[in-house]
Design a protein around this motif. Structure first.
Motif, PDB file in Angstrom:
ATOM      1  N   GLN A   1      -8.057   9.293   9.092  1.00  0.00           N
ATOM      2  CA  GLN A   1      -8.117   7.839   9.208  1.00  0.00           C
ATOM      3  C   GLN A   1      -7.045   7.323  10.170  1.00  0.00           C
ATOM      4  O   GLN A   1      -7.270   6.403  10.950  1.00  0.00           O
ATOM      5  CB  GLN A   1      -7.920   7.184   7.839  1.00  0.00           C
ATOM      6  CG  GLN A   1      -9.124   7.355   6.925  1.00  0.00           C
ATOM      7  CD  GLN A   1     -10.395   6.841   7.573  1.00  0.00           C
ATOM      8  OE1 GLN A   1     -10.444   5.729   8.081  1.00  0.00           O
ATOM      9  NE2 GLN A   1     -11.432   7.671   7.587  1.00  0.00           N
TER      10      GLN A   1
ATOM     11  N   SER B   1     -15.293  -1.983   8.290  1.00  0.00           N
ATOM     12  CA  SER B   1     -16.722  -2.134   8.030  1.00  0.00           C
ATOM     13  C   SER B   1     -17.169  -0.999   7.131  1.00  0.00           C
ATOM     14  O   SER B   1     -16.757   0.146   7.311  1.00  0.00           O
ATOM     15  CB  SER B   1     -17.519  -2.103   9.339  1.00  0.00           C
ATOM     16  OG  SER B   1     -18.903  -2.075   9.038  1.00  0.00           O
ATOM     17  N   ASP B   2     -17.968  -1.323   6.139  1.00  0.00           N
ATOM     18  CA  ASP B   2     -18.484  -0.262   5.273  1.00  0.00           C
ATOM     19  C   ASP B   2     -19.980  -0.053   5.512  1.00  0.00           C
ATOM     20  O   ASP B   2     -20.677   0.491   4.676  1.00  0.00           O
ATOM     21  CB  ASP B   2     -18.198  -0.569   3.799  1.00  0.00           C
ATOM     22  CG  ASP B   2     -18.836  -1.877   3.359  1.00  0.00           C
ATOM     23  OD1 ASP B   2     -19.668  -2.431   4.117  1.00  0.00           O
ATOM     24  OD2 ASP B   2     -18.490  -2.351   2.260  1.00  0.00           O
TER      25      ASP B   2
ATOM     26  N   THR C   1       0.843  -1.195   0.000  1.00  0.00           N
ATOM     27  CA  THR C   1       0.000   0.000   0.000  1.00  0.00           C
ATOM     28  C   THR C   1       0.877   1.243   0.000  1.00  0.00           C
ATOM     29  O   THR C   1       2.054   1.184   0.330  1.00  0.00           O
ATOM     30  CB  THR C   1      -0.925   0.041   1.235  1.00  0.00           C
ATOM     31  OG1 THR C   1      -0.117   0.037   2.415  1.00  0.00           O
ATOM     32  CG2 THR C   1      -1.860  -1.160   1.258  1.00  0.00           C
ATOM     33  N   ARG C   2       0.286   2.362  -0.399  1.00  0.00           N
ATOM     34  CA  ARG C   2       1.004   3.639  -0.362  1.00  0.00           C
ATOM     35  C   ARG C   2       1.474   3.931   1.072  1.00  0.00           C
ATOM     36  O   ARG C   2       0.921   3.375   2.031  1.00  0.00           O
ATOM     37  CB  ARG C   2       0.077   4.736  -0.859  1.00  0.00           C
ATOM     38  CG  ARG C   2      -1.102   4.917   0.060  1.00  0.00           C
ATOM     39  CD  ARG C   2      -2.247   5.710  -0.558  1.00  0.00           C
ATOM     40  NE  ARG C   2      -3.241   5.972   0.473  1.00  0.00           N
ATOM     41  CZ  ARG C   2      -4.547   6.009   0.272  1.00  0.00           C
ATOM     42  NH1 ARG C   2      -5.063   5.821  -0.937  1.00  0.00           N
ATOM     43  NH2 ARG C   2      -5.367   6.256   1.273  1.00  0.00           N
TER      44      ARG C   2
ATOM     45  N   LEU D   1     -11.467  -2.342   2.198  1.00  0.00           N
ATOM     46  CA  LEU D   1     -12.729  -1.644   1.908  1.00  0.00           C
ATOM     47  C   LEU D   1     -12.725  -1.097   0.482  1.00  0.00           C
ATOM     48  O   LEU D   1     -13.709  -1.213  -0.252  1.00  0.00           O
ATOM     49  CB  LEU D   1     -12.936  -0.481   2.876  1.00  0.00           C
ATOM     50  CG  LEU D   1     -13.393  -0.808   4.291  1.00  0.00           C
ATOM     51  CD1 LEU D   1     -13.661   0.483   5.048  1.00  0.00           C
ATOM     52  CD2 LEU D   1     -14.639  -1.687   4.279  1.00  0.00           C
ATOM     53  N   GLU D   2     -11.606  -0.504   0.089  1.00  0.00           N
ATOM     54  CA  GLU D   2     -11.536   0.160  -1.215  1.00  0.00           C
ATOM     55  C   GLU D   2     -11.662  -0.847  -2.351  1.00  0.00           C
ATOM     56  O   GLU D   2     -12.232  -0.544  -3.402  1.00  0.00           O
ATOM     57  CB  GLU D   2     -10.205   0.931  -1.309  1.00  0.00           C
ATOM     58  CG  GLU D   2     -10.066   1.815  -2.525  1.00  0.00           C
ATOM     59  CD  GLU D   2      -8.765   2.628  -2.476  1.00  0.00           C
ATOM     60  OE1 GLU D   2      -8.438   3.200  -1.410  1.00  0.00           O
ATOM     61  OE2 GLU D   2      -8.060   2.672  -3.495  1.00  0.00           O
ATOM     62  N   ASN D   3     -11.123  -2.048  -2.145  1.00  0.00           N
ATOM     63  CA  ASN D   3     -11.066  -3.033  -3.223  1.00  0.00           C
ATOM     64  C   ASN D   3     -11.937  -4.259  -2.980  1.00  0.00           C
ATOM     65  O   ASN D   3     -11.757  -5.284  -3.657  1.00  0.00           O
ATOM     66  CB  ASN D   3      -9.609  -3.484  -3.429  1.00  0.00           C
ATOM     67  CG  ASN D   3      -8.699  -2.334  -3.800  1.00  0.00           C
ATOM     68  OD1 ASN D   3      -8.850  -1.730  -4.857  1.00  0.00           O
ATOM     69  ND2 ASN D   3      -7.759  -2.010  -2.926  1.00  0.00           N
ATOM     70  N   ALA D   4     -12.854  -4.157  -2.013  1.00  0.00           N
ATOM     71  CA  ALA D   4     -13.619  -5.344  -1.606  1.00  0.00           C
ATOM     72  C   ALA D   4     -14.240  -6.053  -2.805  1.00  0.00           C
ATOM     73  O   ALA D   4     -14.273  -7.288  -2.860  1.00  0.00           O
ATOM     74  CB  ALA D   4     -14.687  -4.958  -0.590  1.00  0.00           C
TER      75      ALA D   4
ATOM     76  N   TYR E   1     -15.766  -6.830   8.251  1.00  0.00           N
ATOM     77  CA  TYR E   1     -14.655  -7.707   7.880  1.00  0.00           C
ATOM     78  C   TYR E   1     -13.837  -8.090   9.113  1.00  0.00           C
ATOM     79  O   TYR E   1     -13.016  -7.303   9.577  1.00  0.00           O
ATOM     80  CB  TYR E   1     -13.752  -7.015   6.851  1.00  0.00           C
ATOM     81  CG  TYR E   1     -14.476  -6.667   5.568  1.00  0.00           C
ATOM     82  CD1 TYR E   1     -14.520  -7.568   4.513  1.00  0.00           C
ATOM     83  CD2 TYR E   1     -15.136  -5.450   5.426  1.00  0.00           C
ATOM     84  CE1 TYR E   1     -15.201  -7.272   3.350  1.00  0.00           C
ATOM     85  CE2 TYR E   1     -15.822  -5.141   4.258  1.00  0.00           C
ATOM     86  CZ  TYR E   1     -15.856  -6.047   3.225  1.00  0.00           C
ATOM     87  OH  TYR E   1     -16.544  -5.751   2.079  1.00  0.00           O
TER      88      TYR E   1
ATOM     89  N   ARG F   1      -8.134  -0.156   5.043  1.00  0.00           N
ATOM     90  CA  ARG F   1      -8.602   0.754   3.992  1.00  0.00           C
ATOM     91  C   ARG F   1      -8.556   0.083   2.619  1.00  0.00           C
ATOM     92  O   ARG F   1      -9.475   0.197   1.804  1.00  0.00           O
ATOM     93  CB  ARG F   1      -7.748   2.025   4.038  1.00  0.00           C
ATOM     94  CG  ARG F   1      -8.227   3.159   3.154  1.00  0.00           C
ATOM     95  CD  ARG F   1      -7.511   3.218   1.828  1.00  0.00           C
ATOM     96  NE  ARG F   1      -6.069   3.097   1.975  1.00  0.00           N
ATOM     97  CZ  ARG F   1      -5.282   2.657   1.014  1.00  0.00           C
ATOM     98  NH1 ARG F   1      -5.761   2.276  -0.150  1.00  0.00           N
ATOM     99  NH2 ARG F   1      -3.965   2.567   1.219  1.00  0.00           N
ATOM    100  N   TYR F   2      -7.467  -0.648   2.345  1.00  0.00           N
ATOM    101  CA  TYR F   2      -7.306  -1.344   1.068  1.00  0.00           C
ATOM    102  C   TYR F   2      -8.426  -2.376   0.875  1.00  0.00           C
ATOM    103  O   TYR F   2      -8.980  -2.500  -0.223  1.00  0.00           O
ATOM    104  CB  TYR F   2      -5.933  -2.025   1.067  1.00  0.00           C
ATOM    105  CG  TYR F   2      -5.547  -2.811  -0.164  1.00  0.00           C
ATOM    106  CD1 TYR F   2      -4.804  -2.218  -1.192  1.00  0.00           C
ATOM    107  CD2 TYR F   2      -5.883  -4.156  -0.299  1.00  0.00           C
ATOM    108  CE1 TYR F   2      -4.411  -2.945  -2.312  1.00  0.00           C
ATOM    109  CE2 TYR F   2      -5.503  -4.896  -1.416  1.00  0.00           C
ATOM    110  CZ  TYR F   2      -4.763  -4.285  -2.421  1.00  0.00           C
ATOM    111  OH  TYR F   2      -4.387  -4.997  -3.521  1.00  0.00           O
TER     112      TYR F   2
ATOM    113  N   VAL G   1       1.182   6.746   2.630  1.00  0.00           N
ATOM    114  CA  VAL G   1       0.386   7.788   3.300  1.00  0.00           C
ATOM    115  C   VAL G   1      -1.084   7.388   3.392  1.00  0.00           C
ATOM    116  O   VAL G   1      -1.598   6.633   2.558  1.00  0.00           O
ATOM    117  CB  VAL G   1       0.480   9.142   2.551  1.00  0.00           C
ATOM    118  CG1 VAL G   1       1.934   9.576   2.414  1.00  0.00           C
ATOM    119  CG2 VAL G   1      -0.179   9.067   1.190  1.00  0.00           C
TER     120      VAL G   1
END
Lengths: 451, 451
Positions: free
Chosen positions: B50, B320-321, B42-43, B95-98, B326, B92-93, B45
């Motif tokens: 968050q 969780s979204d 992951t990046r 959630l972003e890519n679920a 998760y 975060r990854y 930053v």
């Protein structure tokens, strides 16, 4: 937490994209190590005043602050910034550790760098660079200027079989340009180089105008500079053509002769060791004023508009501690720019998204230890394996493998084990102590995406 | 530029130290991949808000600012900080890519993290972590809480042969602790855990005082908590001892029963798959309040005062979204803490400081192409080689190899090539198309430093 969105300029890959990137990184590392480059990793931060020494990159630097730090601006000398390349930190590393390093020192360094630039195609705020440099203490023979671009040609060439397009390494020699300009009577060499550097962007007429307006050239001198910049080629005749141009303009200069000897030696070696890859291109200027000999840029053939993916050159002063000056020559691959094009452009893909070659099915939860034992037996022989998450119906377990691209599902049974190739549907008896997957299935691979 | 000095808290290694670190990283990666974990990066930053969601780590975060940015404090929502662990970015990854990931999702992640802490022994401001996690969508079976510490036991065990001391993985189960405290009548479970967490630092008497003062315990309840914390062991009897303690105090609670079943299953599996490595230790609390099941800490045997080098646990809500929660379980190795001890403590060393197994000597500069050809022939068979920097006297070229630990020097001659083992002095005829170095000399290796 709502679903987050990507941050522009900070690329990330899904697991299959990461397999492609990892293959690129592994291939570069292996080539660099085969050529005797030692791996070095430096911290991500440098003192801000060191990062700003060159002046021109100041707008790109990310400055760090601890959240609880006194908000009053601290002394700049104490401030830290993220490195924006791997050259500044390497120069500092060489000075800091000079007493423990053996020179000439060959090192590779593969790390992320950060620039606060406006993101655009092929330009990121966070990206990976892969650098090689050779640094001498006091002196550094010219032959390294021949060797290093050829190492990069080999490293990038080793990526051809996964679908990376061929590369063209464009080379020039700062001494040729400087000698030619000075021999022509133009002494503001930096101004000439800055104008020539814009040739691809603004065209010859505008560069001619700039040379007159900003470098003090006459129209005839400007025309001669453009004639030189128009020369390119991948064999010895390129040197002859420069000599002919110089003769026709009565241009002579010692630097020009030295530079042409060097450029000729590089082209001659490249013809043997990397035929068709290295091209002398007399318009390559490289904006940075610290280059003093060879300069390099590299394009992906067919993707020239992406810009250079591997650049560098010779610099007589990488670092200096007063007593000793450290000259160097190096090149840097923009790995993220390259990988982003490979993935985004659909050139390369991974054969699957997980390492596992085998999913061991679970018949019922009480029998999970048997499945774990099969997995352990396979792994002990270097085969990547995972065990099914639950004792669901076998159809569901096979779909679990299928979604991830895992080619084999293993069934442990009372009457003996069987393994199924879920692509062909073929299921055969197997022994966890001896069975192996075909070589192509063993690990995930990067391969050309024949879309 | 004066000779720079190191920045406290930002460790860097000389090339031979980097070989040790790289061996550790390669070994971890290989073990994780053999177990089917997909690599993710992951990046560096994340949005500051968050990073600060948990509150307690705010003092450690490095905030980024572009140098040319408006000095007026920007909206916190736009600010970026460097990640201080790999869990927040991974959540975060996910959630972003679920929508693009297959669950349960097994990933490893090996990256640097940054914390603005005061540096001290084993604590750095920049360090490398190596994490594995399994994350489910909605649910995650308990067996992953058994599997993951055993993967780490295998990964760290694979480092034994280079001189890494054995590890002891201490495990507990949050349900056991919570069930026992609640069954005892103590409902402020977090307060009890916070007090117990200080046991190693302040001792039993002080913890008993804290339990009374801050967790509302009676002296008898405090004593029972300390009795629980004193239980440890690496076999099934540890569960029996907890049950006996609970019975003697008339403590019953459903969570306690569930937790003991889980802990018993973990110890039973560990006895088979990693004998002697996993120890149940009922005082392990882990400060973080998001753990909900198993918790893990790992010490290097003989280096316990270094603190935990590999920690983690089960958390029911990694992310969780709103629609989906998760849950996950994971552990994180503090690679820099480990490697710093290996190098600084003189436990492990590299067999040489450069990749090259062979230095090809150069008889005179005109003959450099012959030396280059020998090097290319050896490299084509995977042998790391460098060519001498100059056609100095052979004695000087041999010293060049010796300073770097390069074991072989190659002499290309009219009458046939020869290769010299500079350790024994033995020099024999050799053919670049067929000669190979002994396996132990092929690449630099990490090995026990028998000082």
């Amino acid at each position: 937490m709502a679903r987050p969105t990507p941050l522009s300029g900070f690329p990330e890959w899904l697991p299959d994209g990461r397999i492609v990137e990892q293959h690129v990184l592994d291939t570069l590392r292996r080539t660099f190590e085969l050529h005797g480059f030692a791996g070095v990793e430096t911290r991500a931060v440098e003192p801000l005043d060191q990062l700003l020494r060159k002046g021109e990159t100041s707008k790109e630097v990310y400055v760090l602050r601890r959240l609880q730090e006194d908000a009053a601006a601290p002394d700049r000398g104490d401030q830290l910034g993220l490195h924006f390349d791997l050259t500044v930190p390497f120069a500092r590393y060489v000075l800091e550790n000079a007493g423990h390093l053996a020179f000439p020192f060959r090192r590779y360094q593969i790390q992320k760098v950060w620039r606060g630039e406006r993101p655009q195609d092929g330009r990121f705020r966070e990206f990976v660079q892969a650098d090689i440099d050779v640094v001498g203490a006091g002196e550094l023979p010219y032959h390294y200027e021949v060797e290093l671009p050829l190492v990069m040609a080999e490293a990038l060439g080793a990526l051809r079989d996964i679908g990376v397009p061929p590369v063209r390494i464009l080379v020039n020699n700062r001494k040729v340009a400087e000698g030619f300009y000075r021999g022509l009577g133009l002494d503001d060499v930096d101004a000439v180089l800055r104008s020539i550097d814009k040739l691809d962007k603004v065209g010859g007429d505008e560069v001619a105008r700039l040379l007159v307006a900003e470098a003090g050239a006459s129209p005839e001198q400007a025309a001669a500079c453009l004639e030189l910049a128009a020369i390119s080629g991948d064999d010895a005749t390129v040197v002859d053509r420069v000599r002919a141009l110089a003769a026709s303009r009565s241009v002579t200069h010692e630097l020009l002769d030295t530079g042409l000897d060097e450029l000729g030696a590089l082209i001659a070696a490249a013809t043997v060791r990397a035929p068709g890859v290295v091209v002398a291109d007399l318009k390559i200027a490289r904006g940075l004023d610290y280059y003093t000999g060879s300069v390099y840029e590299t394009v992906l053939v067919g993707h020239e508009q992406l810009g250079s993916i591997c650049s560098g050159g010779r610099y007589d002063t990488l670092a200096s501690d007063g007593a000793t000056t450290y000259p160097g020559v190096g090149l840097s691959i923009g790995v993220s720019r390259l990988v982003s094009r490979l993935i985004g452009g659909g050139l390369v893909r991974a054969t699957r998204s997980v390492p596992s070659a085998v999913l061991v099915a679970v018949t019922n939860e009480d029998a999970r230890p048997q499945s774990d034992a099969v997995a352990a037996a396979l792994r002990s022989r270097g085969i990547p394996v995972e065990v099914a998450p639950s004792a669901a119906k076998f159809g569901k377990q096979i779909r679990h493998a299928d979604r991830r691209g895992i080619p084999f599902v293993w069934f442990a049974g009372e009457a003996g084990d069987e393994v199924k190739d879920i692509r062909s549907g073929e299921q055969v008896p197997a022994d966890a102590a001896t069975w192996e997957p075909p070589a192509d299935d063993w690990w995930p691979r990067a391969e050309p995406a024949l879309s």
